[in-house]
Design a protein around this motif. Structure first.
Motif, PDB file in Angstrom:
ATOM      1  N   GLY A   1      15.517  16.646  -1.010  1.00 19.68           N
ATOM      2  CA  GLY A   1      15.687  18.050  -1.413  1.00 19.68           C
ATOM      3  C   GLY A   1      15.375  18.471  -2.781  1.00 19.68           C
ATOM      4  N   GLY A   2      15.405  17.538  -3.734  1.00 25.31           N
ATOM      5  CA  GLY A   2      15.121  17.997  -5.086  1.00 25.31           C
ATOM      6  C   GLY A   2      16.398  18.249  -5.677  1.00 25.31           C
ATOM      7  N   VAL A   3      17.412  17.901  -4.939  1.00 28.75           N
ATOM      8  CA  VAL A   3      18.943  18.346  -5.709  1.00 28.75           C
ATOM      9  C   VAL A   3      19.464  16.987  -6.411  1.00 28.75           C
ATOM     10  N   LYS A   4      19.528  16.984  -7.517  1.00 25.06           N
ATOM     11  CA  LYS A   4      19.982  15.726  -8.357  1.00 25.06           C
ATOM     12  C   LYS A   4      21.482  15.599  -8.173  1.00 25.06           C
ATOM     13  N   ALA A   5      21.754  14.243  -7.889  1.00 23.85           N
ATOM     14  CA  ALA A   5      23.364  14.079  -7.773  1.00 23.85           C
ATOM     15  C   ALA A   5      23.879  13.655  -9.233  1.00 23.85           C
ATOM     16  N   ASN A   6      24.026  14.600 -10.098  1.00 25.22           N
ATOM     17  CA  ASN A   6      24.455  14.332 -11.607  1.00 25.22           C
ATOM     18  C   ASN A   6      25.683  14.820 -11.752  1.00 25.22           C
ATOM     19  N   HIS A   7      26.243  15.290 -10.958  1.00 25.89           N
ATOM     20  CA  HIS A   7      27.585  15.959 -11.167  1.00 25.89           C
ATOM     21  C   HIS A   7      28.988  14.866 -11.359  1.00 25.89           C
ATOM     22  N   THR A   8      29.797  15.210 -12.537  1.00 21.26           N
ATOM     23  CA  THR A   8      30.749  14.331 -12.509  1.00 21.26           C
ATOM     24  C   THR A   8      32.002  14.581 -11.792  1.00 21.26           C
ATOM     25  N   ILE A   9      32.731  13.577 -11.027  1.00 25.31           N
ATOM     26  CA  ILE A   9      33.843  13.962 -10.135  1.00 25.31           C
ATOM     27  C   ILE A   9      34.916  13.888 -11.109  1.00 25.31           C
ATOM     28  N   PRO A  10      35.877  14.496 -11.082  1.00 21.39           N
ATOM     29  CA  PRO A  10      37.078  14.356 -11.885  1.00 21.39           C
ATOM     30  C   PRO A  10      38.160  13.165 -11.316  1.00 21.39           C
ATOM     31  N   VAL A  11      38.804  12.474 -12.218  1.00 18.18           N
ATOM     32  CA  VAL A  11      39.486  11.292 -11.605  1.00 18.18           C
ATOM     33  C   VAL A  11      40.391  11.632 -10.562  1.00 18.18           C
ATOM     34  N   LEU A  12      41.419  12.423 -10.841  1.00 21.20           N
ATOM     35  CA  LEU A  12      42.283  12.970 -10.078  1.00 21.20           C
ATOM     36  C   LEU A  12      43.067  13.967 -10.675  1.00 21.20           C
TER      37      LEU A  12
ATOM     38  N   LYS B   1      28.743  14.708  -5.668  1.00 26.10           N
ATOM     39  CA  LYS B   1      27.782  14.283  -6.442  1.00 26.10           C
ATOM     40  C   LYS B   1      26.639  15.628  -6.740  1.00 26.10           C
ATOM     41  N   LEU B   2      26.319  16.080  -5.471  1.00 34.41           N
ATOM     42  CA  LEU B   2      25.352  16.829  -5.400  1.00 34.41           C
ATOM     43  C   LEU B   2      25.645  18.208  -6.008  1.00 34.41           C
ATOM     44  N   PHE B   3      26.885  18.698  -5.638  1.00 33.84           N
ATOM     45  CA  PHE B   3      27.092  20.181  -5.880  1.00 33.84           C
ATOM     46  C   PHE B   3      28.179  20.452  -6.949  1.00 33.84           C
ATOM     47  N   GLY B   4      28.898  19.476  -7.160  1.00 34.93           N
ATOM     48  CA  GLY B   4      29.928  19.603  -8.316  1.00 34.93           C
ATOM     49  C   GLY B   4      31.251  20.410  -7.835  1.00 34.93           C
ATOM     50  N   PRO B   5      31.605  21.131  -8.857  1.00 29.94           N
ATOM     51  CA  PRO B   5      32.747  21.967  -8.784  1.00 29.94           C
ATOM     52  C   PRO B   5      32.309  23.248  -7.948  1.00 29.94           C
ATOM     53  N   GLY B   6      30.985  23.562  -7.765  1.00 25.22           N
ATOM     54  CA  GLY B   6      30.627  24.640  -6.621  1.00 25.22           C
ATOM     55  C   GLY B   6      30.528  24.472  -5.430  1.00 25.22           C
ATOM     56  N   VAL B   7      31.055  23.145  -4.958  1.00 26.04           N
ATOM     57  CA  VAL B   7      30.718  22.760  -3.494  1.00 26.04           C
ATOM     58  C   VAL B   7      31.834  23.711  -2.751  1.00 26.04           C
ATOM     59  N   ASN B   8      31.297  23.866  -1.560  1.00 26.18           N
ATOM     60  CA  ASN B   8      31.944  24.872  -0.572  1.00 26.18           C
ATOM     61  C   ASN B   8      32.751  24.243   0.073  1.00 26.18           C
ATOM     62  N   SER B   9      33.736  24.710   0.701  1.00 23.08           N
ATOM     63  CA  SER B   9      34.865  24.157   1.617  1.00 23.08           C
ATOM     64  C   SER B   9      34.022  23.554   3.076  1.00 23.08           C
ATOM     65  N   GLN B  10      32.952  24.119   3.120  1.00 25.47           N
ATOM     66  CA  GLN B  10      31.968  23.697   4.346  1.00 25.47           C
ATOM     67  C   GLN B  10      30.852  23.217   3.517  1.00 25.47           C
ATOM     68  N   ILE B  11      30.286  22.079   3.410  1.00 29.42           N
ATOM     69  CA  ILE B  11      29.299  21.466   2.884  1.00 29.42           C
ATOM     70  C   ILE B  11      28.070  22.423   3.083  1.00 29.42           C
ATOM     71  N   THR B  12      27.797  22.713   4.370  1.00 27.37           N
ATOM     72  CA  THR B  12      26.609  23.359   4.786  1.00 27.37           C
ATOM     73  C   THR B  12      26.488  24.533   4.048  1.00 27.37           C
ATOM     74  N   LEU B  13      27.370  25.279   3.349  1.00 27.41           N
ATOM     75  CA  LEU B  13      27.186  26.627   2.930  1.00 27.41           C
ATOM     76  C   LEU B  13      26.717  26.313   1.157  1.00 27.41           C
ATOM     77  N   SER B  14      26.791  24.922   0.938  1.00 23.05           N
ATOM     78  CA  SER B  14      26.392  24.619  -0.606  1.00 23.05           C
ATOM     79  C   SER B  14      25.012  24.060  -0.722  1.00 23.05           C
ATOM     80  N   MET B  15      24.204  24.060   0.614  1.00 28.06           N
ATOM     81  CA  MET B  15      23.053  23.149   0.512  1.00 28.06           C
ATOM     82  C   MET B  15      21.979  24.425   0.201  1.00 28.06           C
ATOM     83  N   PRO B  16      21.050  23.839  -0.573  1.00 26.71           N
ATOM     84  CA  PRO B  16      19.959  25.042  -0.926  1.00 26.71           C
ATOM     85  C   PRO B  16      19.355  25.916   0.134  1.00 26.71           C
ATOM     86  N   ARG B  17      19.171  27.108   0.044  1.00 29.54           N
ATOM     87  CA  ARG B  17      18.851  27.891   1.380  1.00 29.54           C
ATOM     88  C   ARG B  17      17.407  27.760   1.680  1.00 29.54           C
TER      89      ARG B  17
END
Length: 476
Positions: free
Chosen positions: A248-259, A318-334
């Motif tokens: 999909g061309g989306v880079k999995a480069n977001h950093t996930i917080p530790v805790l 990793k794909l969507f970082g802090p902007g990830v939606n509560s439903q992963i399908t809503l974060s995917m590129p339209r």
């Protein structure tokens, strides 16, 4: 520690596609058939064969008829592989959509909680098998509750079961609304009879109306076919997210917080809901050709599902970082084709659930109606009650369109009890003379741990839900 679960071969089948909460179906049908025979009524076996019922059918004949009704003349001969597929099918569902959101908000260290809950729930599934081994007459989750604590245990188990059914359907309908809103983004509908409804709300009402006739189904094979569709849609969603990461061309480069410890109570509800399936495990046990392998089935199934959830959680975070939606399908590129597939799969999933989720309640309802009442009248009453409940669910979903908080509340308030607290309590009460003190202590620790997660999760998710209802406008 777990040992083997032993029980005589039983005759209660489970369809390979029953994903959730149909654990009362077989026992309800069997009880109804036996009651008809005892009271001199005309049983379905005689009706089908155009005979006068003499009330002399054996239990075996009656049971064969019930088996025929539920699974197309299937027998209780589920193999190990078949049982594993069944259990995985029961566990994979709505919860997978929220695991990336939960991991992002809880931190990557919260994956230990996700995996830990998977291990604990596999153990509690084993405990249900031990309870069934102790009393082979118990056929479902409610029977285990009655065996443990009498009538109060039966009422308690039934109450939590129906609460989970209702709240899960509300969550499914919210998911339906959110994904329809994305699928038809930019579309504007204005109807005179729905002037106060937004476009997405009108589309949700229309989708629920399309699914409504499924509540009229009495043939459980047809209902199970709908459930199989739900399982297939869940797999499509996972594959779509994987394709987004790979092609999909989306880079999995977001950093996930530790805790993020402050979010743990809320995300624990999301995690535990992902493992909700225990109310049908007794049926799976009873359907196995060799019930002694039930514990191994639980280990393999939960390991597979936990691996899927964990990989999807890290992939989405990793794909969507802090902007990830509560439903992963809503974060995917339209613009991606796989996104459209995932969105439609998420839209269709709830529409396959209504009939299956409603089936246990509907069958109990029919069996409490007068025996002299015609089948057509019973069907009308069943459909009317189901339609009324569905309207309530739809209204709540449109008024409280906050998927993550409703799902978390469901997990913390109800699922934690069904998946963890009650199985441990049932096991201690039923098997007290046979279990060691360390094992008793372990189960008491798990009950305390589950109670802590449940209470804290219920409080925090309820507060967040109330806050959002006050300060945020409803989604459109």
């Amino acid at each position: 520690m777990w040992g083997k679960v032993g029980c005589s071969k039983a005759d209660c089948p489970i369809s390979s596609s029953n994903q959730v909460v149909s654990e009362t179906v077989h026992s309800a049908n069997l009880a109804a058939q036996q009651q008809k025979i005892m009271t001199g009524g005309c049983c379905d076996l005689c009706v089908e064969e155009s005979k006068v019922c003499e009330g002399e059918h054996s239990l075996e004949e009656t049971n064969k008829q019930v088996v025929h009704e539920e699974s197309g003349n299937a027998e209780a001969n589920s193999s190990f592989a078949h049982a594993v597929i069944n259990m995985i099918g029961m566990l994979i569902g709505l919860g997978q959509l929220s695991t990336p959101y939960a991991l992002e908000n809880g931190g990557w260290a919260s994956a230990f909680l996700l995996v830990g809950l998977g291990i604990i729930c596999a153990y509690s599934a084993h405990l249900l098998g031990k309870c069934l081994e102790n009393n082979p007459k118990s056929r479902n989750y409610i029977d285990i509750g009655q065996h443990a604590f009498g009538a109060k245990g039966r009422i308690l188990a039934a109450t939590f079961i129906y609460m989970e059914i209702f709240m899960a359907l509300v969550s499914y309908t919210i998911s339906l609304h959110d994904n329809l809103n994305t699928v038809f983004s930019g579309t504007r509908l204005k109807l005179s009879w729905a002037a106060n409804l937004s476009t997405s709300q009108i589309l949700t009402v229309a989708a629920v109306l399309v699914a409504l006739p499924s509540l009229w189904l009495r043939n459980l094979s047809s209902i199970s076919f709908l459930s199989f569709g739900g399982i297939f849609m869940s797999l499509v969603i996972f594959i779509s997210v994987a394709c987004t990461a790979i092609f999909g061309g989306v880079k999995a480069n977001h950093t996930i917080p530790v805790l993020q410890i402050r979010n743990i109570p809320v995300i624990s509800g999301l995690y535990i809901f992902s493992y909700a399936g225990h109310i049908v495990f007794p049926n799976l046990y009873k359907a196995m050709k060799d019930p002694s392998k039930f514990t191994k089935v639980s280990i393999v199934s939960f390991a597979a599902v936990t691996a899927l959830y964990t990989s999807l959680a890290f992939m989405g975070a990793k794909l969507f970082g802090p902007g990830v939606n509560s439903q992963i399908t809503l974060s995917m590129p339209r613009h991606l084709f796989v996104t459209k597939i995932a969105l439609w799969a998420t839209v269709l999933t709830p529409m396959t659930k209504y009939a299956l989720e409603f089936a246990p309640f509907a069958i109990q309802l029919e069996h409490h109606l007068p025996t002299k009442m015609s089948s057509r009248t019973k069907l009308i009453i069943r459909a009317s009650v189901g339609s009324f409940i569905l309207v309530i669910i739809l209204t709540l979903a449109l008024c409280v369109p906050y998927f993550e908080y409703v799902l978390s509340l469901t997990g913390s308030l109800v699922s934690i009890c069904i998946c963890l607290i009650l199985p441990c309590a049932f096991y201690i009460k039923i098997c007290w003379p046979q279990i060691s003190k360390p094992l008793i202590f372990l189960n008491l620790i798990l009950i305390a741990f589950g109670s802590l997660l449940g209470i804290s999760g219920t409080i925090f998710s309820s507060k967040l839900l109330i806050q959002n209802l006050k300060i945020r406008p409803h989604s459109t």
